[in-house]
Design an enzyme around this catalytic site. Structure first.
Site, PDB file in Angstrom:
ATOM      1  N   LYS A  37       0.850  -1.203   0.000  1.00 32.00           N
ATOM      2  CA  LYS A  37       0.000   0.000   0.000  1.00 32.00           C
ATOM      3  C   LYS A  37       0.882   1.249   0.000  1.00 32.00           C
ATOM      4  O   LYS A  37       2.091   1.175   0.255  1.00 32.00           O
ATOM      5  CB  LYS A  37      -0.919  -0.017   1.214  1.00 32.00           C
ATOM      6  N   ARG A 134     -10.731   0.546  15.361  1.00 36.53           N
ATOM      7  CA  ARG A 134     -10.714   1.376  14.164  1.00 36.53           C
ATOM      8  C   ARG A 134     -11.697   0.775  13.171  1.00 36.53           C
ATOM      9  O   ARG A 134     -12.713   1.353  12.865  1.00 36.53           O
ATOM     10  CB  ARG A 134      -9.282   1.374  13.597  1.00 36.53           C
ATOM     11  N   TYR A 255      17.265  29.337   9.585  1.00 34.68           N
ATOM     12  CA  TYR A 255      16.060  30.078   9.982  1.00 34.68           C
ATOM     13  C   TYR A 255      15.872  30.021  11.493  1.00 34.68           C
ATOM     14  O   TYR A 255      15.978  28.949  12.100  1.00 34.68           O
ATOM     15  CB  TYR A 255      14.824  29.483   9.324  1.00 34.68           C
ATOM     16  N   MET A 303      13.485  24.356   3.152  1.00 35.71           N
ATOM     17  CA  MET A 303      12.774  23.663   2.069  1.00 35.71           C
ATOM     18  C   MET A 303      13.731  22.853   1.191  1.00 35.71           C
ATOM     19  O   MET A 303      13.418  21.721   0.799  1.00 35.71           O
ATOM     20  CB  MET A 303      12.008  24.678   1.216  1.00 35.71           C
TER      21      MET A 303
HETATM   22  C1  LIG Z   1      -0.352  -1.614   6.668  1.00 39.35           C
HETATM   23  C2  LIG Z   1      -0.914  -2.858   7.213  1.00 39.35           C
HETATM   24  C3  LIG Z   1      -0.091  -3.906   7.611  1.00 39.35           C
HETATM   25  C4  LIG Z   1       1.423  -3.807   7.632  1.00 39.35           C
HETATM   26  O1  LIG Z   1       1.818  -3.246   8.866  1.00 39.35           O
HETATM   27  P1  LIG Z   1       3.395  -3.066   9.211  1.00 39.35           P
HETATM   28  O2  LIG Z   1       3.380  -2.492  10.578  1.00 39.35           O
HETATM   29  O3  LIG Z   1       3.914  -2.086   8.208  1.00 39.35           O
HETATM   30  O4  LIG Z   1       3.995  -4.391   9.095  1.00 39.35           O
HETATM   31  C5  LIG Z   1      -0.684  -5.079   8.038  1.00 39.35           C
HETATM   32  N1  LIG Z   1      -2.024  -5.206   8.070  1.00 39.35           N
HETATM   33  C6  LIG Z   1      -2.861  -4.211   7.714  1.00 39.35           C
HETATM   34  C7  LIG Z   1      -4.328  -4.406   7.785  1.00 39.35           C
HETATM   35  C8  LIG Z   1      -2.342  -3.002   7.280  1.00 39.35           C
HETATM   36  O5  LIG Z   1      -3.166  -2.019   6.919  1.00 39.35           O
END
Ligand SMILES: *Cc1c(COP(=O)(O)O)cnc(C)c1O
Length: 363
Positions: A37, A134, A255, A303
């Protein structure tokens, strides 16, 4: 665009393969979704697929469109939509392309049923809320869900849940207990483990694990380094020194003048700033490597530039190679250490790599 400006992000595909193999070896009885993802955590979806497509048991993404693009590119293995469908259009894609689809709430399941009338549903991952609070079904939803699931032929159904603190003090036992109570006498496949659970909690491995951050060579733990875990950095952010200032004690840098020299100081200016994805919250003292040696940043990140301390690095100067994170010609700096100095985690650094940084793929 291969700019003359010297910043580069190196992506090491053989490190990605090595980390995936480590995930599989640590959860040897399970199959492993390569979690790709967020554009493979900022590393590039198609690059990651090139490295892992042949050997991954399956790949996990967020958007149905991404799943469809993967299928259309010729990837024939399992594709998991980690949050299921967001609209009926997604559900039709999932049905047509056989994308394994999470269902986490009643309206989402109804959307899937409505979008696939009379057809077999795609393989399903039924998400149970075991305490993350969640996504996921609660105990009270199951009498509604289970008969409806049984009434519709689907591909394989897997139960899943997600851990809130697999890397921390609360651990996973309390969630495993809740999951077992929700799952009842379920005999089908189960998927629970993220990277932290893969590495620390073997009881969570079950049928499918879901490694994300470990694939990219960062540690899921605050108290154990990626190198200690046998993980290899995949992304290396490098640049060069583009200017040097010799300043007197009492002079300030950058800065807001947040760094004041307490001795005559040789300041190197690095071509890398927050518009490249380097975290602005990394204050003075963040580790950085120049010309093979570790040193520290000075003052605020701007930046397009950040300053570093060359006072004790006489061999370093204009044009010297710099490693912001990863393993490069400038030296080695774990992304986890830069993230910690900025009050964040390597996940966020990787995902924030800016499109203006030219990428060089190796391995
Ligand atoms: C992103 C995600 C993972 C991976 O988690 P990591 O901590 O990066 O290993 C596993 N399961 C779900 C449902 C996720 O959304």
């Amino acid at each position: 665009m291969k700019t003359a400006r010297p910043i580069r992000a190196g992506i090491d595909l053989s490190a990605l393969q090595s980390n995936y193999r480590l995930a599989r070896a640590r959860a040897s009885g399970a199959r492993a979704w390569a979690v790709l993802k967020a554009d493979a955590y900022g590393h590039g979806l198609w690059r990651a697929l090139r490295a892992l497509g042949d050997e991954a048991d399956g790949v996990a993404v967020l958007e149905a469109e991404t799943g469809a693009a993967l299928r259309e590119s010729g990837f024939a293995g399992p594709i998991l939509l980690l949050e299921g469908v967001f609209a009926e259009r997604d559900a039709r894609l999932a049905g047509a392309l056989g994308l394994t689809t999470v269902i986490h709430c009643r309206p989402q399941f109804e959307m899937l049923l409505a979008a696939c009338p009379g057809e077999k549903l795609p393989p399903l991952y039924v998400k149970l809320n075991s305490g993350m609070n969640r996504l996921g079904f609660a105990a009270a939803d199951l009498p509604w869900l289970l008969p409806r699931l049984a009434a519709r032929p689907a591909g394989q159904v897997t139960l899943m849940s997600h851990f809130a603190d697999a890397d921390g003090e609360r651990g996973v036992a309390w969630q495993l207990e809740r999951f077992a109570a929700l799952a009842g006498d379920w005999r089908g496949p189960v998927s629970l483990a993220n990277s932290a659970a893969i590495l620390r909690h073997p009881a969570t491995h079950r049928d499918w694990v879901r490694p994300g951050i470990m694939l990219y060579g960062a540690s899921p733990f605050a108290d154990q380094s990626a190198a200690d875990l046998g993980l290899k950095p995949v992304m290396t952010l490098t640049s060069r020194i583009i200017a040097v200032q010799d300043i007197a004690a009492g002079e300030r840098v950058g800065y807001g003048g947040t760094f004041t020299a307490d001795r005559p100081t040789r300041v190197g200016i690095v071509a890398c700033g927050y518009a490249d994805g380097y975290p602005r919250h990394a204050g003075s003292g963040t580790p950085i490597a120049v010309h093979g040696r570790r040193t520290r940043t000075l003052g605020r990140v701007s930046m397009d530039m950040v300053a570093c301390d060359l006072t004790d690095l006489p061999a370093a100067g204009l044009g010297s190679p710099v490693t912001l994170w990863g393993e490069g010609a400038g030296g080695t700096v774990p992304a986890d250490e830069v993230a910690a100095a900025a009050g964040t985690i390597a996940y966020e650094l990787f995902c924030a790599l800016a499109p203006r940084v030219p990428v060089e793929v190796t391995g």
